[in-house]
Each structure stands twice: as C-alpha cells, then as structure tokens.
Write a protein that holds these residues in place. Structure first.
Motif, PDB file in Angstrom:
ATOM      1  N   THR A  95      59.599  41.569  38.335  1.00 54.16           N
ATOM      2  CA  THR A  95      58.853  41.814  39.568  1.00 54.16           C
ATOM      3  C   THR A  95      57.435  41.276  39.445  1.00 54.16           C
ATOM      4  O   THR A  95      56.902  41.138  38.339  1.00 54.16           O
ATOM      5  CB  THR A  95      58.776  43.321  39.893  1.00 54.16           C
ATOM      6  N   GLY A  96      56.837  40.999  40.591  1.00 55.94           N
ATOM      7  CA  GLY A  96      55.442  40.595  40.636  1.00 55.94           C
ATOM      8  C   GLY A  96      55.187  39.267  39.960  1.00 55.94           C
ATOM      9  O   GLY A  96      56.060  38.428  39.825  1.00 55.94           O
ATOM     10  N   GLY A  97      53.990  39.112  39.556  1.00 59.29           N
ATOM     11  CA  GLY A  97      53.539  37.894  38.903  1.00 59.29           C
ATOM     12  C   GLY A  97      52.065  37.708  39.178  1.00 59.29           C
ATOM     13  O   GLY A  97      51.682  37.346  40.284  1.00 59.29           O
ATOM     14  N   ILE A  98      51.239  38.023  38.204  1.00 57.83           N
ATOM     15  CA  ILE A  98      49.795  37.841  38.366  1.00 57.83           C
ATOM     16  C   ILE A  98      49.319  36.813  37.346  1.00 57.83           C
ATOM     17  O   ILE A  98      49.877  36.685  36.261  1.00 57.83           O
ATOM     18  CB  ILE A  98      49.018  39.169  38.171  1.00 57.83           C
ATOM     19  N   VAL A  99      48.298  36.073  37.723  1.00 60.62           N
ATOM     20  CA  VAL A  99      47.712  35.098  36.816  1.00 60.62           C
ATOM     21  C   VAL A  99      46.884  35.843  35.777  1.00 60.62           C
ATOM     22  O   VAL A  99      46.105  36.736  36.110  1.00 60.62           O
ATOM     23  CB  VAL A  99      46.843  34.090  37.595  1.00 60.62           C
ATOM     24  N   VAL A 100      47.103  35.490  34.527  1.00 59.43           N
ATOM     25  CA  VAL A 100      46.402  36.129  33.413  1.00 59.43           C
ATOM     26  C   VAL A 100      45.641  35.042  32.656  1.00 59.43           C
ATOM     27  O   VAL A 100      46.224  34.017  32.294  1.00 59.43           O
ATOM     28  CB  VAL A 100      47.410  36.838  32.478  1.00 59.43           C
ATOM     29  N   PRO A 101      44.348  35.252  32.408  1.00 58.08           N
ATOM     30  CA  PRO A 101      43.589  34.245  31.657  1.00 58.08           C
ATOM     31  C   PRO A 101      44.158  34.061  30.254  1.00 58.08           C
ATOM     32  O   PRO A 101      44.566  35.028  29.617  1.00 58.08           O
ATOM     33  CB  PRO A 101      42.175  34.837  31.569  1.00 58.08           C
TER      34      PRO A 101
END
Length: 142
Positions: A95-101
C-alpha cells in the motif's frame, strides 16, 4: 561505449540476487524459487545508483496490519520501476508509496554489506557485458 538497455540492467540485477544480498533477518526464507524475496531495499538502492530518480517506500500489509516495508524506484519522468514486486504472495498487499530521501552510503548501518555485494555484482556483470559488446563490435567490418 555500447549503451545499456533497461533489460540489461534488469538481467544483471536478477542474476546477482542470492541469500547473501537479502535482508539478513529474513535470510532463512530466501529461496531460488522466489529470488526477489527480501531484495527490495538493496535493489532499489542499486537501481538508484545506475538510473537516478527517487526511492519510494510503501507498506506491506497482511490482514490489514503492516508487517514490513517495500522499496522501489521512481525515475524523473514519474515512471516507477519495481524489480521485486513478484516476491509477494497473494495475501501480502503493498500500500501507499512515499518518496524517501536516500541516505549516503557512509551512513548506511542496516543492509550496507548486502547493498555493496549486490552493487558490485551488478556493476561487474554490466562491465563484462559492455566489454564483450565492444570486442564484438571491433571485429565487425567497417
């Protein structure tokens, strides 16, 4: 120099996976029948090395409970590449998907050895492929 194709990179990555490149705490569940299992973090980092873009992290849910994270790549055009998505069984839902540095390699504590092993294997295979292609091209009549 012969340009690489995405298929070349994918083949080099997939053929470099092994138990020693997967997440250590899950190493016992890695098998050749599911070689992508627990390779997502290191694979996403290696692809980021080769292609740039962003690292994306989603959650893995079983019975609506988060049990793990899943990592993949997003290129500058917004195209997402996930070479390890097939690792999941039907009851595991990403689920989801966020950009992570991306952390600098010098700050990697977890998975550093696995990442470096996978990166070195992939780079070696790609360099060998390019050398073979260059040698072949030099034998072709002009």
């Amino acid at each position: 120099m012969t340009p690489l194709l995405l298929a070349d990179i994918e083949r080099a990555v997939r053929s470099s996976w092994c138990a020693e490149t997967c997440t250590p705490e899950f190493r016992s569940r890695w098998t050749e029948d599911n070689p992508a299992r627990d390779q997502c973090g290191v694979t996403a980092m290696v692809l980021n090395d080769l292609l740039g873009g962003e690292l994306v992290r989603g959650e893995v849910h079983v019975d609506s409970q988060r049990v793990d994270y899943h990592w993949w790549n997003r290129l500058g055009t917004g195209t997402e590449i996930d070479l390890t998505r097939e690792q999941f069984e039907p009851h595991e839902v990403v689920t989801g998907g966020i950009v992570v540095p991306r952390p600098p390699v010098t700050e990697l504590r977890r998975l550093r050895e696995e990442y470096e092993l996978l990166r070195d294997r992939v780079v070696e295979k790609l360099q060998r492929q390019q050398a073979t292609a260059a040698a072949h091209a030099s034998r072709q009549p002009a």
